[in-house]
Motif scaffolding. Structure first.
Motif, short mmCIF file in Angstrom:
data_model
loop_
_atom_site.label_atom_id
_atom_site.label_comp_id
_atom_site.label_asym_id
_atom_site.label_seq_id
_atom_site.Cartn_x
_atom_site.Cartn_y
_atom_site.Cartn_z
N ILE A 138 0.84 -1.20 0.00
CA ILE A 138 0.00 0.00 0.00
C ILE A 138 0.87 1.25 0.00
O ILE A 138 0.64 2.20 -0.76
N ALA A 200 -6.53 -4.23 -0.89
CA ALA A 200 -5.53 -3.28 -0.39
C ALA A 200 -5.03 -2.34 -1.47
O ALA A 200 -4.62 -1.21 -1.16
N THR A 201 -5.04 -2.77 -2.72
CA THR A 201 -4.38 -1.99 -3.77
C THR A 201 -5.32 -1.42 -4.83
O THR A 201 -5.10 -0.30 -5.31
N ILE A 204 -6.90 2.26 -4.58
CA ILE A 204 -5.99 3.41 -4.54
C ILE A 204 -6.25 4.34 -5.72
O ILE A 204 -6.27 5.56 -5.59
N ARG A 216 -4.58 4.86 3.46
CA ARG A 216 -3.77 3.70 3.85
C ARG A 216 -4.43 2.96 5.01
O ARG A 216 -4.54 1.72 4.98
N LEU A 219 -7.58 1.07 3.81
CA LEU A 219 -7.24 -0.05 2.94
C LEU A 219 -6.68 -1.22 3.75
O LEU A 219 -7.06 -2.38 3.52
#
Length: 230
Positions: A138, A200-201, A204, A216, A219
């Motif tokens: 992240i 998590a990604t 973004i 952050r 996530l």
């Protein structure tokens, strides 16, 4: 690269005197209006009318300016649509000067994503827990948010010429998923690991205006929750 000894046509119309012309030429007749001849910097090669030396518009490292400009153009027009000619024009240099720094758009793309790739590889080397893998990935993607958005959202970056770059990114995703899944995982655990990495990604790029720290935390909280589901 040979020295550039001429100005663009638009510049000649404003001031017919060329660099190095003798005083007896037509340039001498307008010297008082146009001012003395100047030398041409082979790095910038020429400045379009309206961009003046010393204004700050062409200051800084040329290579960095090329990368920054290319990333802006790729993001706005897609990697495929933006041309080397456009990049050169926006930077304020000639196309041959651009090729002096980068041989192709592929090389530019590779240099744009290299910092993110290297940081992600470092995470995979040092992380010891699934949470560290997720948090490190992240952090890397947030730090290089715009370049990673280009890779993940612009399908035109997937070409025969960019295979090497895209393979590195694919390998990082696979290695990260393996580390998150842990040793000897069953297929369910591997599914959870893949889901956690995506959670998590992927978002973004969907929230470019959310402060990095706030994004952050959210996530990582969501990705960790996926891993800890019963």
């Amino acid at each position: 690269m040979p020295a550039i000894n001429s100005e663009p046509d638009s510049a000649r119309r404003l001031c017919p005197r060329r660099v190095g012309e003798p005083d007896g030429s037509i340039g001498a007749a307008v010297a008082e209006r146009c001012g003395p001849a100047v030398s041409v910097d082979t790095e910038s090669t020429y400045l379009p009318v309206g961009r003046m030396v010393g204004s700050g518009a062409v200051s800084g490292d040329t290579r960095t300016r090329i990368l920054d400009t290319a990333l802006d153009l790729f993001s706005a027009r897609t990697y495929k649509a933006a041309s080397m000619r456009e990049i050169a024009e926006h930077v304020g240099i000639t196309k041959p000067s651009l090729y002096h720094h980068f041989r192709s758009k592929t090389e530019i793309l590779s240099n744009l994503v290299r910092p993110a790739v290297e940081q992600l590889e470092g995470v995979l080397t040092s992380a010891r827990t699934p949470e560290e893998v997720l948090g490190g990935c992240i952090d890397a993607m947030l730090e290089h948010r715009k370049a990673m958005a280009l890779l993940l959202r612009d399908v035109s970056v997937h070409t025969d010429e960019t295979v090497e770059t895209m393979t590195k990114v694919t390998d990082i995703v696979r290695q990260a998923t393996d580390l998150i899944a842990g040793r000897r995982p069953d297929w369910r655990r591997r599914v959870r690991a893949a889901q956690a990495f995506a959670a998590a990604t992927d978002p973004i790029n969907m929230f470019p205006n959310v402060p990095a720290k706030d994004l952050r935390d959210e996530l990582l909280r969501g990705a960790t929750a996926i891993l800890n589901w019963p």
